[in-house]
Design a protein around this motif. Structure first.
Motif, PDB file in Angstrom:
ATOM      1  N   ALA A 105      29.580  37.532  53.436  1.00  0.00           N
ATOM      2  CA  ALA A 105      28.586  37.108  52.865  1.00  0.00           C
ATOM      3  C   ALA A 105      27.838  36.011  53.735  1.00  0.00           C
ATOM      4  CB  ALA A 105      28.789  36.604  51.379  1.00  0.00           C
ATOM      5  N   ALA A 106      28.632  35.305  54.160  1.00  0.00           N
ATOM      6  CA  ALA A 106      28.004  34.299  55.120  1.00  0.00           C
ATOM      7  C   ALA A 106      27.191  34.585  55.972  1.00  0.00           C
ATOM      8  CB  ALA A 106      29.194  33.254  55.685  1.00  0.00           C
ATOM      9  N   LYS A 107      27.260  35.978  56.448  1.00  0.00           N
ATOM     10  CA  LYS A 107      26.710  36.765  57.798  1.00  0.00           C
ATOM     11  C   LYS A 107      25.265  37.388  57.057  1.00  0.00           C
ATOM     12  CE  LYS A 107      29.735  35.803  60.759  1.00  0.00           C
ATOM     13  NZ  LYS A 107      29.692  34.598  61.392  1.00  0.00           N
ATOM     14  N   ALA A 108      25.134  37.580  55.713  1.00  0.00           N
ATOM     15  CA  ALA A 108      23.968  38.244  55.119  1.00  0.00           C
ATOM     16  C   ALA A 108      22.574  37.847  55.283  1.00  0.00           C
ATOM     17  CB  ALA A 108      24.544  38.493  53.603  1.00  0.00           C
ATOM     18  N   ASP A 109      21.726  38.483  55.014  1.00  0.00           N
ATOM     19  CA  ASP A 109      20.123  37.987  54.833  1.00  0.00           C
ATOM     20  C   ASP A 109      20.093  37.669  53.527  1.00  0.00           C
ATOM     21  OD1 ASP A 109      19.274  38.639  57.617  1.00  0.00           O
ATOM     22  OD2 ASP A 109      19.958  40.657  57.397  1.00  0.00           O
ATOM     23  N   VAL A 110      20.702  38.436  52.606  1.00  0.00           N
ATOM     24  CA  VAL A 110      20.456  38.350  51.309  1.00  0.00           C
ATOM     25  C   VAL A 110      21.778  38.489  50.534  1.00  0.00           C
ATOM     26  CG1 VAL A 110      19.443  39.011  48.925  1.00  0.00           C
ATOM     27  CG2 VAL A 110      18.118  39.491  51.337  1.00  0.00           C
ATOM     28  N   VAL A 111      22.211  37.304  49.690  1.00  0.00           N
ATOM     29  CA  VAL A 111      23.462  37.647  49.126  1.00  0.00           C
ATOM     30  C   VAL A 111      23.021  37.538  47.377  1.00  0.00           C
ATOM     31  CG1 VAL A 111      25.428  36.282  48.490  1.00  0.00           C
ATOM     32  CG2 VAL A 111      24.443  35.968  50.728  1.00  0.00           C
ATOM     33  N   LEU A 112      23.601  38.629  46.847  1.00  0.00           N
ATOM     34  CA  LEU A 112      23.365  38.765  45.415  1.00  0.00           C
ATOM     35  C   LEU A 112      24.910  38.425  44.670  1.00  0.00           C
ATOM     36  CD1 LEU A 112      21.575  42.299  45.832  1.00  0.00           C
ATOM     37  CD2 LEU A 112      20.806  39.839  45.591  1.00  0.00           C
ATOM     38  N   PRO A 113      24.653  37.576  43.642  1.00  0.00           N
ATOM     39  CA  PRO A 113      25.662  37.130  42.879  1.00  0.00           C
ATOM     40  C   PRO A 113      26.241  38.150  41.757  1.00  0.00           C
ATOM     41  CG  PRO A 113      23.712  36.039  41.941  1.00  0.00           C
ATOM     42  CD  PRO A 113      23.339  36.831  42.999  1.00  0.00           C
ATOM     43  N   SER A 114      27.355  38.550  41.925  1.00  0.00           N
ATOM     44  CA  SER A 114      27.624  39.705  40.903  1.00  0.00           C
ATOM     45  C   SER A 114      28.795  39.106  39.815  1.00  0.00           C
ATOM     46  CB  SER A 114      28.306  40.932  41.322  1.00  0.00           C
ATOM     47  OG  SER A 114      29.355  40.487  42.325  1.00  0.00           O
ATOM     48  N   ALA A 115      28.957  39.849  38.736  1.00  0.00           N
ATOM     49  CA  ALA A 115      29.896  39.419  37.660  1.00  0.00           C
ATOM     50  C   ALA A 115      31.184  40.033  37.916  1.00  0.00           C
ATOM     51  CB  ALA A 115      29.459  40.115  36.277  1.00  0.00           C
ATOM     52  N   CYS A 116      32.272  39.345  37.715  1.00  0.00           N
ATOM     53  CA  CYS A 116      33.526  39.676  38.132  1.00  0.00           C
ATOM     54  C   CYS A 116      34.232  40.410  36.740  1.00  0.00           C
ATOM     55  CB  CYS A 116      34.694  38.622  38.424  1.00  0.00           C
ATOM     56  SG  CYS A 116      35.243  37.688  37.037  1.00  0.00           S
ATOM     57  N   TYR A 117      35.371  41.097  36.954  1.00  0.00           N
ATOM     58  CA  TYR A 117      36.060  41.929  36.203  1.00  0.00           C
ATOM     59  C   TYR A 117      35.962  41.482  34.697  1.00  0.00           C
ATOM     60  CZ  TYR A 117      40.635  40.017  35.077  1.00  0.00           C
ATOM     61  OH  TYR A 117      41.592  39.169  34.795  1.00  0.00           O
ATOM     62  N   ALA A 118      36.150  40.107  34.310  1.00  0.00           N
ATOM     63  CA  ALA A 118      36.446  39.664  33.216  1.00  0.00           C
ATOM     64  C   ALA A 118      34.976  39.163  32.410  1.00  0.00           C
ATOM     65  CB  ALA A 118      37.042  38.079  33.209  1.00  0.00           C
ATOM     66  N   GLU A 119      34.096  39.820  33.081  1.00  0.00           N
ATOM     67  CA  GLU A 119      32.623  39.494  32.754  1.00  0.00           C
ATOM     68  C   GLU A 119      31.842  40.934  32.327  1.00  0.00           C
ATOM     69  OE1 GLU A 119      32.804  35.399  35.368  1.00  0.00           O
ATOM     70  OE2 GLU A 119      31.554  37.190  36.048  1.00  0.00           O
ATOM     71  N   LYS A 120      32.615  41.904  32.442  1.00  0.00           N
ATOM     72  CA  LYS A 120      31.879  43.354  32.255  1.00  0.00           C
ATOM     73  C   LYS A 120      32.532  44.303  31.531  1.00  0.00           C
ATOM     74  CE  LYS A 120      32.387  43.941  37.387  1.00  0.00           C
ATOM     75  NZ  LYS A 120      31.726  44.267  38.475  1.00  0.00           N
ATOM     76  N   ASP A 121      31.925  45.116  30.912  1.00  0.00           N
ATOM     77  CA  ASP A 121      32.851  46.372  30.215  1.00  0.00           C
ATOM     78  C   ASP A 121      32.652  47.636  31.323  1.00  0.00           C
ATOM     79  OD1 ASP A 121      33.071  45.738  27.640  1.00  0.00           O
ATOM     80  OD2 ASP A 121      31.030  45.474  27.504  1.00  0.00           O
ATOM     81  N   GLY A 122      33.752  48.275  31.462  1.00  0.00           N
ATOM     82  CA  GLY A 122      33.796  49.558  32.138  1.00  0.00           C
ATOM     83  C   GLY A 122      35.305  50.254  32.084  1.00  0.00           C
ATOM     84  N   THR A 123      35.442  50.891  33.079  1.00  0.00           N
ATOM     85  CA  THR A 123      36.877  51.456  33.442  1.00  0.00           C
ATOM     86  C   THR A 123      37.361  51.131  34.901  1.00  0.00           C
ATOM     87  OG1 THR A 123      35.887  53.689  33.827  1.00  0.00           O
ATOM     88  CG2 THR A 123      36.496  53.276  31.418  1.00  0.00           C
ATOM     89  N   PHE A 124      38.806  51.158  34.932  1.00  0.00           N
ATOM     90  CA  PHE A 124      39.292  51.306  36.225  1.00  0.00           C
ATOM     91  C   PHE A 124      40.184  52.312  36.061  1.00  0.00           C
ATOM     92  CE2 PHE A 124      39.627  46.294  36.707  1.00  0.00           C
ATOM     93  CZ  PHE A 124      38.086  46.205  37.410  1.00  0.00           C
ATOM     94  N   SER A 125      40.468  53.036  37.251  1.00  0.00           N
ATOM     95  CA  SER A 125      41.633  53.901  37.447  1.00  0.00           C
ATOM     96  C   SER A 125      42.515  53.604  38.344  1.00  0.00           C
ATOM     97  CB  SER A 125      40.890  55.461  38.011  1.00  0.00           C
ATOM     98  OG  SER A 125      39.979  55.738  37.101  1.00  0.00           O
ATOM     99  N   ASN A 126      43.781  53.770  37.496  1.00  0.00           N
ATOM    100  CA  ASN A 126      45.007  52.853  38.271  1.00  0.00           C
ATOM    101  C   ASN A 126      45.665  53.991  39.321  1.00  0.00           C
ATOM    102  OD1 ASN A 126      46.799  54.565  36.967  1.00  0.00           O
ATOM    103  ND2 ASN A 126      47.960  52.862  36.105  1.00  0.00           N
ATOM    104  N   THR A 127      46.831  53.640  39.913  1.00  0.00           N
ATOM    105  CA  THR A 127      47.282  54.262  41.135  1.00  0.00           C
ATOM    106  C   THR A 127      47.733  55.615  40.520  1.00  0.00           C
ATOM    107  OG1 THR A 127      49.026  54.161  42.925  1.00  0.00           O
ATOM    108  CG2 THR A 127      49.707  52.986  40.930  1.00  0.00           C
TER     109      THR A 127
END
Lengths: 540, 381
Positions: free
Chosen positions: A293-315
């Protein structure tokens, strides 16, 4: 995953985690299970320690799980095809293979038989260093099991011959008739929480979600209709390992990097850094100011897993719910909302109310996920493929037949790793993780306790090599390869075997990937992180 | 099905139930929603019958039996709350309450109010710290259930000092009732073989590696022992004395964010922050187990270093920007580069860390909007 897809038609864990306890013999190859998949390691340890099951561990380091093993085979780095061929040789020579399975479910046996004919245990010993007697015994153990399970990880795949290594393990499982049964299978342990899902959802250059090929006109037509666009590109795109070279030579002008930190995780970092510098425009979307990110032209801040709804598919292909527990900090937003907002500004509105609405759309265009609704996985996840809402999901793949019909044996010859030791660089280096840190440390290094226990990079070395190089526990040393050098402290450990040292790759300050080779597996583009030649001397 | 038709029938508190051979009385009761209280019983491990809380009366038996260890037998008649059982159970609980420092029932209080408890402690003086698990303790729950206030037996002396020379787990031997759940969790569930019973009789102690701190043993800080501890003997160091069980405003079940196992976790939330993580019992794939990262590695979520606002580069440094400006900039630059050098001059790296829904959106955006297949993630790295 290309190796399993070639053999079976589907590149994922064939069986489940719970299944492991039903195996009679478990073969772990190239997986430091207790540190990288601790909870799967508990399943294996219970099977061995409490249920009397047999464990074979094949690994260049004397890792913790080998303490539980009936036998630990120690191959030289980059010799996996050789020892697997050796086991195949013994099993065929001693007539221990499952004739019925080979006959009714597979093709290519004769070619395999010829290919492994010269891999006698003695020949294999000369290549791998595994004593012929130990290899023979392991082959008999594995073939003698009614249910044999194979678990593997990056120690198998991160080689120039990674695809061949995986195909060889598939050969072994098919030869013993261990597919389509509980307690059997070929099981790649995925290293990141949603690697499986990223692949399933088409986060790959050649497939849409559900592994529908972009080159297939029918698949494209379906997606065009679903997405309401006139055309979709048909030429497969660049792999991650091709992107940086393309950036370097100027054909790639812009990159949008979401939640990845290639400036610590990429092979040959010195080169990667320069390559990103050549881009005209770099957007990085992440939860922290990473090295990338330190090399980027634009950095966009995102929510981490504890801050959103959705699904993960495990191994084990189990689709499970992710639920929002806290609000994201400041203006940070869910990744999907950011992407959709950019799409809208580029003239293609992507209006979704919430993650459930996205799930409902992706189910319609992804046959293997069609039956997986939030309601159904409220309490417990479901294994894909799950073609409709009445379907219970598929814990075990390839029950009646393989995804591609018959399983394919691949006759494979061993080829040496891309880099070998010599007078100037006399030690082999292999890389991996430690229990207390995770990947590039972006998350774990924010927890004081984890840093307290695993604060800095170290080089793990055998007592023999330490003595030979005149270094002791705690000494600061310089480790150099043909590409770069880093400094780390010596850790003399019984895990290390003479001739090979180990470095964890988590630490940006002493990034192991300044040393590693960017030689790639020609099929799947995975780098050879697990083998390179280094020298070591005490830092001034 | 009648008793004649199926010999595997048992009567509990006057109702008949069938059972599978090998099932314990406790298991049959639980399947049929009869609550036999337990303390040392750990589902995934062999029953030890150590604490005696689950005693029941079996007609014809000479003494009360531990229901966790006793297999159900045909035509057995069981009473789980008969006067004889309740008397014995009360005695067992009173003995446990005298096993070390269980001051939740200080000065005979059976109050359910933490404030009253804290006030009484203060009144008692002597700088006694309140129990860190007040309100989330199996022993306290049992004392309440059976109307006990402690003090029947004088407490055993505190023999061993508290051990907390590690970043994660505090071992308070003064609150340990030697039930053995932690030993089973470590040896039979995680198979880390780090802790054991040590010494004998009144000197008994749960020890690691010949009685050394966790840090100098085989302990890998998975915290299975903490989750198994029914009292306040093993507590997360971060939360101990800072976050009380009653402070937790909600718990949210989700999937762990580290490796590919996909452990089911419960996030404990206070004031929009994660204060503790526990494993979700009785559900695949982890059945309550976690590793050190999954249980303790959550500080990143509320870290002050989190990115909070979009940033735009100005020469060598970043300046803060609004979403409007940042999104406009990204859309414009991507559009310009696509127009000038073609769609394949742009690539997207999506992520193994974000959700399925988000990965789907990323590929849709790449293919439908950017019109390229240059999308991958770091699975290979």
């Amino acid at each position: 995953m290309a190796g399993l897809a070639a053999a079976f038609g589907s590149g994922a864990m064939t069986n489940t985690i719970g299944d492991i306890e039903q195996s009679d013999v478990i073969l772990i190859a190239g997986s430091n299970t207790t540190e990288n998949h601790p909870v799967i390691a508990t399943v294996v340890k219970r099977a061995v320690h409490l249920k009397g099951k047999t464990l074979i561990v094949v690994d260049p380091r004397r890792i913790k799980i080998s303490d539980f093993a009936h036998t630990w085979l120690r191959p030289h780095l980059g010799t996996d095809v050789a020892w697997i061929n050796g086991m195949l040789h013994v099993i065929i020579a001693e007539n221990l293979h499952s004739k019925e399975f080979v006959e009714s479910r597979t093709t290519g046996f004769e070619a395999l038989k010829q290919a492994v004919a010269r891999y006698t245990p003695e020949y294999v010993e000369a290549i791998t260093g595994i004593p012929a007697r130990d290899l023979t015994e392991a082959a008999r153990l594995f073939a003698g099991a009614e249910r044999g399970s194979i678990l593997y990880c990056m120690g198998i795949t991160q080689h120039t011959t990674g695809t061949d290594n995986v195909k060889s393990l598939a050969n072994l499982a098919m030869l013993c008739g261990n597919l389509g049964i509980a307690g059997g299978g070929v099981n790649p342990l995925r290293g990141q929480n949603n690697v499986q899902g990223a692949c399933d959802m088409g986060g790959l250059p050649d497939v849409f979600s559900g592994y529908q090929k972009v080159a297939d006109p029918q698949a494209r037509a379906r997606m065009q209709a679903a997405w309401n666009v006139d055309r979709l590109p048909e030429k497969p795109g660049l792999k991650v390992t091709d992107m940086l070279p393309a950036a370097h030579d100027g054909t790639l002008k812009a990159m949008y990097i979401i939640g990845e930190n290639p400036l610590v995780s990429d092979p040959d970092l010195n080169h990667a850094e320069k390559s990103l510098g050549h881009l005209e425009f770099l957007v990085v979307q992440d939860i922290f100011m990473t090295e990338t990110a330190a090399k980027a032209d634009v950095v966009l801040p995102s929510a981490c897993y504890a801050e959103k709804d959705g699904t993960f598919s495990n191994t084990e292909r189990r689709v499970q719910r992710v639920r929002k527990a806290v609000e994201p900090p400041g203006d940070a937003r869910e990744d999907w909302k950011i992407i959709c907002a950019i799409a809208g500004r580029m003239g293609y509105p992507m209006p979704y109310a919430d993650s459930r609405e996205i799930m409902d759309e992706l189910r319609r265009v992804t046959p293997s996920y069609a039956g997986i609704s939030y309601e159904r996985i409220e309490h417990e996840g479901i294994h894909w493929p799950c073609p409709n809402e009445e379907h219970p999901g598929t814990p075990i793949l390839h029950r009646e037949q393989f995804t591609i019909g018959r399983g394919i044996f691949h006759a494979i010859d061993w080829v040496p790793p891309a880099e070998r030791t010599d007078v100037d660089f006399p030690l082999y280096l292999t890389t991996g993780r430690v229990l207390y840190q995770y990947h590039t440390g972006t998350m774990t290094m924010k927890t004081g306790g984890l840093n307290e226990i695993a604060p800095e990079c170290f080089v793990e070395i055998s007592a023999f090599d330490a003595k030979a190089n005149g270094v002791q526990e705690g000494h600061l040393v310089t480790i150099a390869s043909r590409r770069g050098s880093i400094q780390a402290r010596i850790r003399v450990s019984p895990k290390a075997v003479a001739g090979t040292v180990f470095l964890p790759f988590h630490y940006a300050q002493a990034a192991a990937n300044r040393l590693t080779s960017d030689a790639l597996d020609p099929v799947c583009g995975i780098p050879e992180f697990k083998v390179c030649a280094v020298k070591l001397q005490r830092a001034a | 099905m009648t008793a004649e038709a199926n010999p595997n029938t048992i009567t509990i508190n006057g109702s008949e139930f069938t059972f599978q051979p090998g099932e314990t009385i406790l298991e049959v009761a639980r399947h049929n929603a009869i609550d036999i209280p337990t303390l040392c019983h750990l589902k995934a491990a062999d029953p030890t019958g150590a604490c005696r809380v689950c005693l029941v009366e079996v007609q014809g038996a000479r003494s009360l039996v531990a229901s966790c260890a006793m297999p159900a037998a045909p035509r057995m008649v069981v009473h789980t709350e008969s006067p004889k059982v309740v008397t014995a159970r009360r005695l067992v609980i009173q003995l446990l309450l005298a096993s070390g420092n269980h001051n939740c029932l200080v000065q005979g209080s059976d109050g359910r109010s933490f404030e009253e408890y804290a006030a009484r402690l203060q009144h008692a003086g002597g700088g006694i710290e309140p129990c860190p698990v007040w309100g989330d303790c199996r022993l306290q729950e049992l004392a309440w259930r059976y109307g006990l206030t402690g003090g029947r037996f004088s407490p055993t002396p505190v023999r061993y000092p508290l051990e907390d020379v590690n970043p994660f787990i505090v071992r308070d031997f003064a609150r340990c009732i030697l039930c053995g759940r932690c030993v089973q969790a470590c040896n039979e569930v995680q198979v880390n073989q780090a802790i054991h019973f040590g010494y004998r009789g009144a000197k008994s102690k749960i020890i690691a590696a010949g009685d050394r701190p966790y840090r100098d043993s085989d302990c890998v800080f998975c915290g299975e022992c903490v989750q198994a501890c029914p009292v306040g003997a093993l507590v997360e160091k971060d939360a101990r004395g800072k976050v009380w069980p009653r402070d937790v405003q909600k718990t949210v079940r989700t999937t762990c964010t580290y490796c590919g196992v996909g452990c089911q976790t419960q996030l404990h939330i206070k004031d929009n922050g994660v204060v503790k993580i526990t494993g979700v019992q009785e559900v695949a794939p982890n059945y309550g187990s976690l590793c050190v990262k999954g249980r303790f590695g959550f500080d990143f979520i509320g870290s002050s270093e989190r990115l909070k606002t979009p940033l735009i580069r100005e020469k060598d440094r970043f300046r803060e920007a609004t979403w409007e400006e940042a999104l406009d900039r990204v859309a414009r630059r991507l559009g310009e580069i696509k127009a000038a050098d073609g769609p394949d001059s742009i690539a997207v790296l999506t992520s193994a860390r974000i959700t399925n829904e988000e990965n789907y959106i990323a590929q849709k955006f790449t293919r439908a909007v950017l019109q390229t297949n240059n999308i991958d993630h770091c699975a290979r790295l």
